[in-house]
Design a protein around this motif. Structure first.
Motif, short mmCIF file in Angstrom:
data_model
loop_
_atom_site.label_atom_id
_atom_site.label_comp_id
_atom_site.label_asym_id
_atom_site.label_seq_id
_atom_site.Cartn_x
_atom_site.Cartn_y
_atom_site.Cartn_z
N THR A 53 2.04 -8.46 -9.49
CA THR A 53 1.67 -9.47 -8.51
C THR A 53 1.20 -10.71 -9.26
OG1 THR A 53 0.30 -9.96 -6.56
CG2 THR A 53 -0.71 -8.62 -8.30
N THR A 54 1.06 -11.81 -8.55
CA THR A 54 0.55 -13.04 -9.15
C THR A 54 -0.89 -13.29 -8.71
OG1 THR A 54 2.76 -14.00 -9.24
CG2 THR A 54 0.91 -15.52 -9.41
N ASN A 55 -1.11 -13.28 -7.41
CA ASN A 55 -2.45 -13.51 -6.87
C ASN A 55 -2.92 -12.26 -6.13
OD1 ASN A 55 -2.65 -16.37 -7.61
ND2 ASN A 55 -1.01 -16.66 -6.13
N GLY A 56 -3.54 -11.38 -6.87
CA GLY A 56 -4.02 -10.14 -6.29
C GLY A 56 -4.31 -9.11 -7.35
N SER A 57 -4.98 -8.06 -6.96
CA SER A 57 -5.34 -6.99 -7.88
C SER A 57 -4.32 -5.86 -7.80
CB SER A 57 -6.74 -6.45 -7.55
OG SER A 57 -6.75 -5.93 -6.22
N VAL A 58 -4.33 -5.01 -8.83
CA VAL A 58 -3.49 -3.81 -8.87
C VAL A 58 -4.41 -2.62 -9.08
CG1 VAL A 58 -1.61 -2.61 -10.01
CG2 VAL A 58 -1.56 -5.11 -9.85
N ARG A 59 -4.33 -1.67 -8.15
CA ARG A 59 -5.18 -0.46 -8.21
C ARG A 59 -4.31 0.76 -8.02
NH1 ARG A 59 -8.12 2.96 -4.81
NH2 ARG A 59 -10.23 3.50 -5.54
N VAL A 60 -4.28 1.64 -9.03
CA VAL A 60 -3.41 2.82 -9.00
C VAL A 60 -4.26 4.06 -9.30
CG1 VAL A 60 -1.45 3.96 -10.08
CG2 VAL A 60 -1.38 1.50 -9.68
N LYS B 287 0.86 -1.19 0.00
CA LYS B 287 0.00 0.00 0.00
C LYS B 287 0.89 1.24 0.00
CE LYS B 287 -4.23 1.75 2.17
NZ LYS B 287 -3.86 3.18 2.30
N LEU B 288 0.78 2.04 -1.05
CA LEU B 288 1.65 3.19 -1.26
C LEU B 288 0.76 4.41 -1.46
CD1 LEU B 288 3.80 1.36 -3.95
CD2 LEU B 288 4.19 1.36 -1.49
N ASP B 289 0.78 5.34 -0.51
CA ASP B 289 -0.13 6.48 -0.54
C ASP B 289 0.64 7.80 -0.61
OD1 ASP B 289 -2.58 5.15 -0.42
OD2 ASP B 289 -2.51 5.00 1.77
N ASP B 290 0.03 8.77 -1.31
CA ASP B 290 0.53 10.14 -1.32
C ASP B 290 1.98 10.19 -1.82
OD1 ASP B 290 -0.21 12.76 -0.94
OD2 ASP B 290 0.57 12.87 1.11
N ILE B 291 2.24 9.51 -2.94
CA ILE B 291 3.59 9.36 -3.50
C ILE B 291 3.79 10.35 -4.65
CG2 ILE B 291 5.20 7.72 -4.56
CD1 ILE B 291 4.44 7.02 -1.68
N GLU B 292 5.05 10.75 -4.86
CA GLU B 292 5.37 11.61 -6.00
C GLU B 292 6.37 10.97 -6.96
OE1 GLU B 292 6.46 15.62 -5.25
OE2 GLU B 292 5.01 15.88 -3.63
N GLY B 293 7.28 10.16 -6.48
CA GLY B 293 8.35 9.64 -7.31
C GLY B 293 8.01 8.34 -8.02
N GLU B 294 9.03 7.78 -8.68
CA GLU B 294 8.86 6.49 -9.36
C GLU B 294 8.53 5.39 -8.35
OE1 GLU B 294 12.30 5.51 -11.57
OE2 GLU B 294 12.09 7.13 -13.01
N ILE B 295 7.72 4.44 -8.79
CA ILE B 295 7.38 3.30 -7.95
C ILE B 295 7.69 2.01 -8.70
CG2 ILE B 295 5.50 1.97 -6.90
CD1 ILE B 295 4.07 4.54 -6.27
N GLU B 296 8.35 1.09 -8.00
CA GLU B 296 8.45 -0.30 -8.44
C GLU B 296 7.93 -1.16 -7.29
OE1 GLU B 296 11.95 -3.51 -9.24
OE2 GLU B 296 12.06 -1.63 -10.38
N ALA B 297 6.82 -1.84 -7.52
CA ALA B 297 6.16 -2.60 -6.46
C ALA B 297 5.86 -4.01 -6.97
CB ALA B 297 4.86 -1.91 -6.04
N ALA B 298 6.27 -5.02 -6.22
CA ALA B 298 6.07 -6.40 -6.65
C ALA B 298 5.80 -7.29 -5.44
CB ALA B 298 7.29 -6.92 -7.42
N THR B 299 4.81 -8.16 -5.57
CA THR B 299 4.52 -9.18 -4.58
C THR B 299 4.04 -10.41 -5.31
OG1 THR B 299 3.31 -9.68 -2.53
CG2 THR B 299 2.15 -8.38 -4.20
N THR B 300 3.91 -11.51 -4.60
CA THR B 300 3.40 -12.73 -5.21
C THR B 300 1.96 -13.00 -4.78
OG1 THR B 300 5.62 -13.68 -5.29
CG2 THR B 300 3.78 -15.20 -5.50
N ASN B 301 1.73 -13.00 -3.48
CA ASN B 301 0.39 -13.25 -2.95
C ASN B 301 -0.07 -12.02 -2.19
OD1 ASN B 301 0.20 -16.09 -3.77
ND2 ASN B 301 1.82 -16.42 -2.26
#
Length: 243
Positions: free
Chosen positions: A176-183, A143-157
């Motif tokens: 991610t593998t098992n999960g949603s991505v909301r930006v 969970k990444l909130d109120d960000i300004e810079g580049e993001i690299e985010a990865a998880t599996t479950n």
């Protein structure tokens, strides 16, 4: 350090009631390290969460809770803090027991910092930073909130949720593998967009100029920015929303 004892009770019903008692020992660790705005922070954990937020002090303020089932297991867990100024590294070390105990981090530092936070079993939460953010987990949400810079985010479950206060051009990747991505992006954001899912839907609130479209893959561009946004999941949906 502050140490406390906690008891968890589990009751099962059968011919009567059976009470199974699991006692955990908790120990708190606190430290502040001088840190320059715009410096680099690396946090490596194994079992437990990482929470990082912005503060106005020129320090990395570290609060840790360690938990284990015995004094021996608790002593096995070392919190190692190295560096100061432009670079600080925080690491959880388990010296004898491979998976013994759990460690949760709460960290506060200048907003301009660049972050890399990694854990195997736990969530990563980052709030209010303007520097580059890298967040990784194996079994846990991001969970990444109120960000300004580049993001690299990865998880599996786990799911990934990110929102930007303001957007700097650059490469932004979510996987991610098992999960949603909301930006969520500011309404005036723009750039290249590429999203792929196997079992899920793709939703974009920005007008897209499409270069590729199919049930599983959607790519194109939106707005006038020069950033790039890459989304990958297998079992889950992708949403690119406007703040």
């Amino acid at each position: 350090m502050r140490r406390s004892f906690r008891v968890a009770l589990a009751l099962t019903a059968g011919m009567g009631f059976v009470c199974v008692v699991h006692a955990q020992i908790a120990e708190d660790f606190e430290r502040s390290v001088p840190f320059n705005p715009g410096g680099d922070l690396v946090v490596q954990n194994r079992n437990g969460s990482i929470s990082i937020s912005a503060c106005d002090e020129p320090t990395v303020r570290i609060e840790v809770e360690k938990r284990a089932e015995s004094e021996e297991a608790l002593r096995d867990i070392e919190i190692r803090v190295e560096g100061s100024g432009d670079s600080v590294r925080i690491e959880t070390l388990h010296h004898r027991r491979r998976d013994g105990g759990k460690v949760d981090y709460r960290i506060c530092l200048p907003a301009q910092a660049s972050i890399m936070a990694t854990t195997a079993n736990g969530a990563v939460t980052i709030d209010g930073l303007s520097g580059r953010v890298k967040a990784y987990s194996t079994n846990g949400s991001l969970k990444l909130d109120d960000i300004e810079g580049e993001i690299e985010a990865a998880t599996t479950n786990g799911s990934i949720n990110a929102s930007y206060r303001r957007l700097n051009d650059g490469r932004h990747r979510f996987s991610t593998t098992n999960g949603s991505v909301r930006v969520c992006l500011p309404k005036d954001a723009g750039g290249d967009f590429d999203a792929e899912t196997v079992n899920g839907s793709i939703e974009v609130e920005f007008p897209l100029t499409l270069t590729r479209t199919s049930r599983r893959h959607l790519s194109g561009s939106f707005g006038s920015g020069s950033g790039s946004f890459e989304f990958r999941t297998v079992n889950g949906s992708v949403k690119l929303l406007a703040n």
